[in-house]
Enzyme design. Sequence first.
Site, mmCIF file in Angstrom:
data_model
loop_
_atom_site.group_PDB
_atom_site.id
_atom_site.type_symbol
_atom_site.label_atom_id
_atom_site.label_comp_id
_atom_site.label_asym_id
_atom_site.label_seq_id
_atom_site.Cartn_x
_atom_site.Cartn_y
_atom_site.Cartn_z
ATOM 1 N N HIS A 161 0.956 -1.093 0.050
ATOM 2 C CA HIS A 161 0.133 0.184 -0.079
ATOM 3 C C HIS A 161 1.073 1.061 0.036
ATOM 4 C CE1 HIS A 161 -4.349 1.114 0.920
ATOM 5 N NE2 HIS A 161 -3.832 2.207 0.655
ATOM 6 N N GLU A 206 -4.291 -0.358 -5.673
ATOM 7 C CA GLU A 206 -4.344 0.948 -6.574
ATOM 8 C C GLU A 206 -2.895 1.156 -7.257
ATOM 9 O OE1 GLU A 206 -6.215 4.437 -5.101
ATOM 10 O OE2 GLU A 206 -8.045 3.170 -4.233
ATOM 11 N N TYR A 335 -14.603 5.536 -4.906
ATOM 12 C CA TYR A 335 -15.059 6.721 -4.343
ATOM 13 C C TYR A 335 -15.814 7.792 -5.013
ATOM 14 C CZ TYR A 335 -11.704 5.450 -0.699
ATOM 15 O OH TYR A 335 -11.011 4.585 0.104
ATOM 16 N N GLU A 399 -12.309 -1.013 -0.482
ATOM 17 C CA GLU A 399 -12.420 0.303 0.044
ATOM 18 C C GLU A 399 -13.566 1.156 -0.548
ATOM 19 O OE1 GLU A 399 -9.104 3.055 -0.561
ATOM 20 O OE2 GLU A 399 -7.684 1.260 0.058
HETATM 21 C C1 FCB Z 1 -7.395 5.418 -1.597
HETATM 22 C C2 FCB Z 1 -6.398 4.801 -1.026
HETATM 23 C C3 FCB Z 1 -6.597 4.761 0.433
HETATM 24 C C4 FCB Z 1 -7.174 6.119 1.055
HETATM 25 C C5 FCB Z 1 -8.451 6.379 0.223
HETATM 26 C C6 FCB Z 1 -9.251 7.668 0.832
HETATM 27 O O1 FCB Z 1 -6.995 5.892 -2.881
HETATM 28 O O2 FCB Z 1 -6.203 3.400 -1.253
HETATM 29 O O3 FCB Z 1 -5.347 4.708 0.990
HETATM 30 O O4 FCB Z 1 -6.259 7.124 1.216
HETATM 31 O O5 FCB Z 1 -8.004 6.699 -1.011
#
Ligand code: FCB
Length: 510
Positions: A161, A206, A335, A399
């Site tokens: 990460h 990512e 997101y 996430e």
């Molecule tokens: C993602 C990341 C994570 C966090 C979120 C808000 O891109 O993987 O670590 O910062 O955004």
Amino acid sequence: MQRRDLLRLSLALGGTSLLARSPLAFADALIGKKPTTPAKLRAGEFPKDFLWGAATAAYQVEGAWNEDGRGESIWDRFAHTPGKIKNNDNGDVACDSYHRYREDIALARHIGAKTHRFSIAWPRVQPGGRGAANAKGLDYYKRVTDALLDAGIRPFPTLYHWDLPQPLEDAGGWPRRDTAERFADYAKIVIDALGDRIRQWAIFNEPKTFTHCGYWQGNHAPGRTDPLAFLRATHTVNLAQGMAFRAIKAINPKLEVGGVFDPQPAYPATRGEADLLAAQRWHKFANLWFLDPALKGRYPDGVLPADRQAELLGWKDGDENLMRAPLEFLGLNYYSSWLVADAPQGNGVPGLDTNAEWARYYAPHHQTDNGWDIYPKGFYDILVDIAEHTGHLPIEITESGAAYNTAPGADGHVHDNARIAWLRAHLLELSRAIRDGVPVRAYHHWSLLDNFEWADGYTQRFGLVHVDFKTQRRTPKDSAAWFARLIAKNVVPATASTVAAENGRLLSAD
Ligand code: FCB
């Protein structure tokens, strides 16, 4: 869940004793073998064996940046460089989870989590990025893993990460091919130590973000702004993904190996043909660039100029075999959504010619506190798209979440109704995607705790649990109570206010 509950669970599941069953079998039992019939689910409902939990990442929560033999990472170096991070914050202490992991796991258990995503810091385990392992670093992750198993929670680690050991960056970083071999060696060290107790492994978090932001945009570590080095970095990462996949499988073919990607739908900014084509290019580049090499052994075409692609990536004969990795599950992060316009003036990447943004549809009241557009339907759209593109591999949401910086009120509680509304809207779309046949088996909220949010430092709060960074005091927010109720009922609860009334009751009962 304590060990005795685990015993009860294992008896119920297999009729054999805990001693005869390994932690690996525990993970299998949690995930379950029979998918429930999605068509039978009601709106907002989730399949019976669905796994709920939250996610964290090493540099964002651990702190203890120079303890017990941990080496320097590119994020230590970047955050210690004045002017790179808001308020010149850094992750030296963060949430101090290196020392407080038991408290954090107890919080996850309190919420009712069945899975917990965390990451392993390469410089803790192999401080210089090559050579011998650091036993104390590995011991920490063994303690975390065992504490999760004791709590009846599936440990679900990501190998990378974003915290590359600084000596490897000094030697050339991700644009250098050799970094792929170093990564595969590191993966082997970790699996040798922990492969006996963890079934599911994610390779990269990512890859798009850490290559784009780290080597092209320069707003993340190591802060380089070189589009050609960036393209090389994408290729090394794809090679590393394939090599790490094989390194893990060589140790134990029964471990399940996947990756964590962040595809977000790419919508054209206008109905004009140029923007439509730009959105297609961006989709291939942002969403498929690390998936197709693994699953198909090739890059999506129509992005880089065909006659220059090999030179731009540093391609060698046989790379199609090296980067192949038949991933067994996909971790997806969601997101917001891209709005993409044609940019004939270019953007540094030959042939890409796009301008892509995450915040342009709406007025500020339709954005979270860090300015990301709120677009729940995008979650549905991308899930359907990626499921079709990848042949319906099992998906885990690794996430999803929102920055809302609600401070504790006079009553000491954090009434983060905006996060609850965000979650509710997005989970209804997730449930709809599952009912329409997208094979999602888990959801990890980003994040369990407020933490170090990369270039934004401590200014953006994504946690279900509020952290006072001066005292390290943890306070579950109203959203934590809402999430606990979601887990208990396996259906998206009504509104924030219904659940606010239950706050305290849900989180005070042990
Ligand atoms: C993602 C990341 C994570 C966090 C979120 C808000 O891109 O993987 O670590 O910062 O955004």
